[in-house]
Design an enzyme around this catalytic site. Structure first.
Site, PDB file in Angstrom:
ATOM      1  N   ASP A 104      66.580  21.353  64.283  1.00 12.72           N
ATOM      2  CA  ASP A 104      65.924  21.762  65.606  1.00 12.72           C
ATOM      3  C   ASP A 104      64.519  21.653  64.957  1.00 12.72           C
ATOM      4  O   ASP A 104      63.576  21.979  66.223  1.00 12.72           O
ATOM      5  CB  ASP A 104      66.642  23.339  66.212  1.00 12.72           C
ATOM      6  N   TYR A 109      75.739  26.146  62.087  1.00 15.29           N
ATOM      7  CA  TYR A 109      77.198  26.739  63.517  1.00 15.29           C
ATOM      8  C   TYR A 109      78.318  26.519  62.370  1.00 15.29           C
ATOM      9  O   TYR A 109      79.785  26.781  63.066  1.00 15.29           O
ATOM     10  CB  TYR A 109      76.729  25.895  64.711  1.00 15.29           C
TER      11      TYR A 109
HETATM   12  N1  AR6 Z   1      67.713  14.409  60.844  1.00 21.94           N
HETATM   13  C1  AR6 Z   1      68.614  14.132  61.208  1.00 21.94           C
HETATM   14  N2  AR6 Z   1      69.181  15.580  60.663  1.00 21.94           N
HETATM   15  C2  AR6 Z   1      69.594  17.059  60.082  1.00 21.94           C
HETATM   16  C3  AR6 Z   1      68.076  16.906  60.138  1.00 21.94           C
HETATM   17  C4  AR6 Z   1      66.970  16.142  60.380  1.00 21.94           C
HETATM   18  N3  AR6 Z   1      65.710  16.271  60.436  1.00 21.94           N
HETATM   19  N4  AR6 Z   1      67.594  18.034  59.341  1.00 21.94           N
HETATM   20  C5  AR6 Z   1      69.760  18.591  59.700  1.00 21.94           C
HETATM   21  N5  AR6 Z   1      69.869  17.331  60.221  1.00 21.94           N
HETATM   22  P1  AR6 Z   1      71.725  22.457  62.524  1.00 21.94           P
HETATM   23  P2  AR6 Z   1      73.595  23.265  64.100  1.00 21.94           P
HETATM   24  C6  AR6 Z   1      71.580  18.129  60.140  1.00 21.94           C
HETATM   25  O1  AR6 Z   1      72.326  22.695  61.290  1.00 21.94           O
HETATM   26  O2  AR6 Z   1      75.362  23.262  63.160  1.00 21.94           O
HETATM   27  C7  AR6 Z   1      69.260  25.734  64.149  1.00 21.94           C
HETATM   28  O3  AR6 Z   1      68.852  26.763  63.805  1.00 21.94           O
HETATM   29  C8  AR6 Z   1      72.235  19.045  58.946  1.00 21.94           C
HETATM   30  O4  AR6 Z   1      72.050  18.118  57.204  1.00 21.94           O
HETATM   31  O5  AR6 Z   1      69.939  21.602  62.511  1.00 21.94           O
HETATM   32  O6  AR6 Z   1      74.121  22.700  65.384  1.00 21.94           O
HETATM   33  C9  AR6 Z   1      69.486  25.887  65.773  1.00 21.94           C
HETATM   34  O7  AR6 Z   1      68.236  26.698  66.205  1.00 21.94           O
HETATM   35  C10 AR6 Z   1      73.327  19.005  59.384  1.00 21.94           C
HETATM   36  O8  AR6 Z   1      74.293  17.950  59.609  1.00 21.94           O
HETATM   37  O9  AR6 Z   1      72.254  22.344  63.141  1.00 21.94           O
HETATM   38  C11 AR6 Z   1      70.294  26.473  66.600  1.00 21.94           C
HETATM   39  O10 AR6 Z   1      70.637  28.403  65.783  1.00 21.94           O
HETATM   40  C12 AR6 Z   1      72.952  19.197  61.075  1.00 21.94           C
HETATM   41  O11 AR6 Z   1      71.997  18.289  60.754  1.00 21.94           O
HETATM   42  C13 AR6 Z   1      71.680  25.896  65.043  1.00 21.94           C
HETATM   43  O12 AR6 Z   1      70.942  25.809  64.030  1.00 21.94           O
HETATM   44  C14 AR6 Z   1      73.653  19.418  61.666  1.00 21.94           C
HETATM   45  O13 AR6 Z   1      72.862  20.652  61.281  1.00 21.94           O
HETATM   46  C15 AR6 Z   1      72.357  24.530  65.372  1.00 21.94           C
HETATM   47  O14 AR6 Z   1      73.398  24.587  64.042  1.00 21.94           O
END
Ligand code: AR6
Length: 171
Positions: A33, A125
């Protein structure tokens, strides 16, 4: 419709829409995000503020999806969805599946051809990458006729380990 799996950064993908693993506020956060908002610029935050004020004044609930234009990103649209927060006791995998279903439905509604997903829920999450891949796979296969308007659903995973988990489920 092709399913593709790549290791990489979702913000630089050459697709029509990318999916954001947002939170209910729709106003940005950490993880993917934060990366999407940084790359897209202030314009995306403005679109998110408008979306929230117009359609989701109490926030976007887990399992739902809604889209905005994509600011400075190569994609045209960002589809925002909110995963269930496992660490906060939201442990229903159907809500995770709903994130994929609603995001794909929004991509079809927008008329786009190529959509990229991160591993929704697999970061802050607290979901196992395999649970996330299984939820996505279930929606893609159980409701495959709904997704026929799409040419490509691309999973963009931030590490080779997570990409390997997705490949095992999907390919
Ligand atoms: N490109 C692709 N994947 C990514 C990137 C990127 N640039 N950066 C991180 N990931 P998360 P959630 C991966 O925590 O668990 C936020 O603060 C990461 O390694 O981004 O749904 C929101 O505002 C992981 O495998 O999302 C919410 O508060 C995946 O993306 C909360 O985090 C998802 O990790 C949502 O948590």
């Amino acid at each position: 419709m092709r399913i593709t799996i790549v290791e990489g950064d979702i913000t630089i993908q050459d697709v029509d829409a990318i999916v954001n693993a947002a939170n209910s506020s729709l106003l940005g956060g950490g993880g993917v995000d934060g990366a999407i908002h940084r790359a897209a610029g202030e314009e995306l935050l403005e679109h998110c503020r408008e979306l929230r004020a117009r359609d989701w004044p109490e926030g976007l609930p887990p399992g739902r999806a809604a889209s905005t234009p994509a600011g400075r990103l190569p994609a045209d649209h960002v589809i925002h969805t909110v995963g269930p927060n496992r660490r906060a006791g939201q442990t229903d995998p159907d809500v995770l599946a709903s994130c994929f279903r609603e995001s794909l439905a929004e991509a079809v509604r927008l008329g786009v051809r190529r959509v990229a997903f991160p591993a929704i829920g697999a970061g802050v999450y607290g979901w196992d990458a395999d649970d996330v891949a299984a939820a996505a796979h279930q929606v893609l296969t159980d409701e495959s006729s709904r997704w026929e308007p799409l040419d490509e659903v691309r999973f963009v995973l931030f590490s080779e380990a997570v990409a390997a988990v997705f490949r095992r489920r999907m390919l």
